[in-house]
Design a protein around this motif. Structure first.
Motif, short mmCIF file in Angstrom:
data_model
loop_
_atom_site.label_atom_id
_atom_site.label_comp_id
_atom_site.label_asym_id
_atom_site.label_seq_id
_atom_site.Cartn_x
_atom_site.Cartn_y
_atom_site.Cartn_z
N GLU A 71 -4.24 4.43 -3.15
CA GLU A 71 -3.48 5.44 -2.41
C GLU A 71 -2.14 5.72 -3.08
N ASP A 72 -1.66 6.94 -2.94
CA ASP A 72 -0.34 7.35 -3.41
C ASP A 72 -0.24 7.24 -4.93
N SER A 73 0.97 7.39 -5.44
CA SER A 73 1.17 7.29 -6.89
C SER A 73 1.07 5.82 -7.32
N ALA A 74 0.80 5.61 -8.59
CA ALA A 74 0.71 4.24 -9.11
C ALA A 74 2.02 3.47 -8.92
N PRO A 75 3.20 4.07 -9.17
CA PRO A 75 4.43 3.32 -8.92
C PRO A 75 4.61 2.92 -7.45
N GLU A 76 4.20 3.79 -6.53
CA GLU A 76 4.28 3.44 -5.10
C GLU A 76 3.31 2.31 -4.76
N ALA A 77 2.11 2.38 -5.29
CA ALA A 77 1.13 1.32 -5.06
C ALA A 77 1.58 0.02 -5.71
#
Length: 186
Positions: A71-77
């Motif tokens: 889910e979400d962008s890779a940095p957020e994950a």
């Protein structure tokens, strides 16, 4: 005082994280039980280490569910993954340093599945342009484990504050060790 098996395991992991070569007597004393009680739960160090590895596998499976890596962008994950790993970091540090004591045949498939999920996450981040493509996703996975385990050691040693767990790992993974200001003037 009666101590539950999971509490005993968590206390043993914490102690062994600081003293990986401790004897069963030292582990028992550190967690507040008799050697006989420890032995009833875990018939020797190999049984204790196997139980700790199984606990770490369970915890990492929970971490992966919590992190929602798809889910979400890779940095957020990545932020969620690092945050979710903080409670399991002592186990990872211990397992990283003591892996030669384990019966890998029993747990290799479980770790392979965990590793594959994290590696796939890094591959997604590379495909999306969030992570460097010149570093293999396998290397990023190993670096991630090393940073999580290393932070656990650094916190225990008093070299970094526990509150900096997420920030320091994320900063190093996303930005490396290079100064944001570039090379210093000479």
């Amino acid at each position: 005082m009666s101590i539950a098996r999971d509490q005993l395991l968590r206390a043993a992991a914490d102690f062994l994280g600081r003293r990986p070569n401790a004897t069963q007597d030292e582990v028992a004393a550190a967690v507040g039980v008799s050697r006989a009680t420890l032995h009833r739960q875990f018939a020797g160090r190999p049984a204790l280490m196997e139980a700790l590895e199984n606990l770490a596998i369970e915890e990492m499976r929970t971490v992966l569910k919590t992190a929602r890596l798809h889910e979400d962008s890779a940095p957020e994950a990545l932020q969620r993954l690092v945050s979710a790993c903080q409670p399991v970091s002592p186990y990872l540090a211990l397992l990283y340093s003591q892996s030669q004591e384990f019966d890998l045949d029993n747990t290799i498939q479980a770790w392979r599945e965990i590793d594959e999920e994290i590696t796939s996450f890094f591959q997604r981040g590379q495909s999306d342009g969030d992570f460097r493509p010149d570093l293999t996703a396998y290397w990023l996975t190993e670096a991630f484990y090393s940073l999580v385990g290393g932070m656990a050691w650094a916190i225990r040693a008093g070299r970094v504050a526990e509150r900096d767990f997420d920030r320091l790992i994320i900063e190093l993974l996303l930005h490396g060790a290079r100064s944001p200001h570039g090379a210093r003037a000479r």
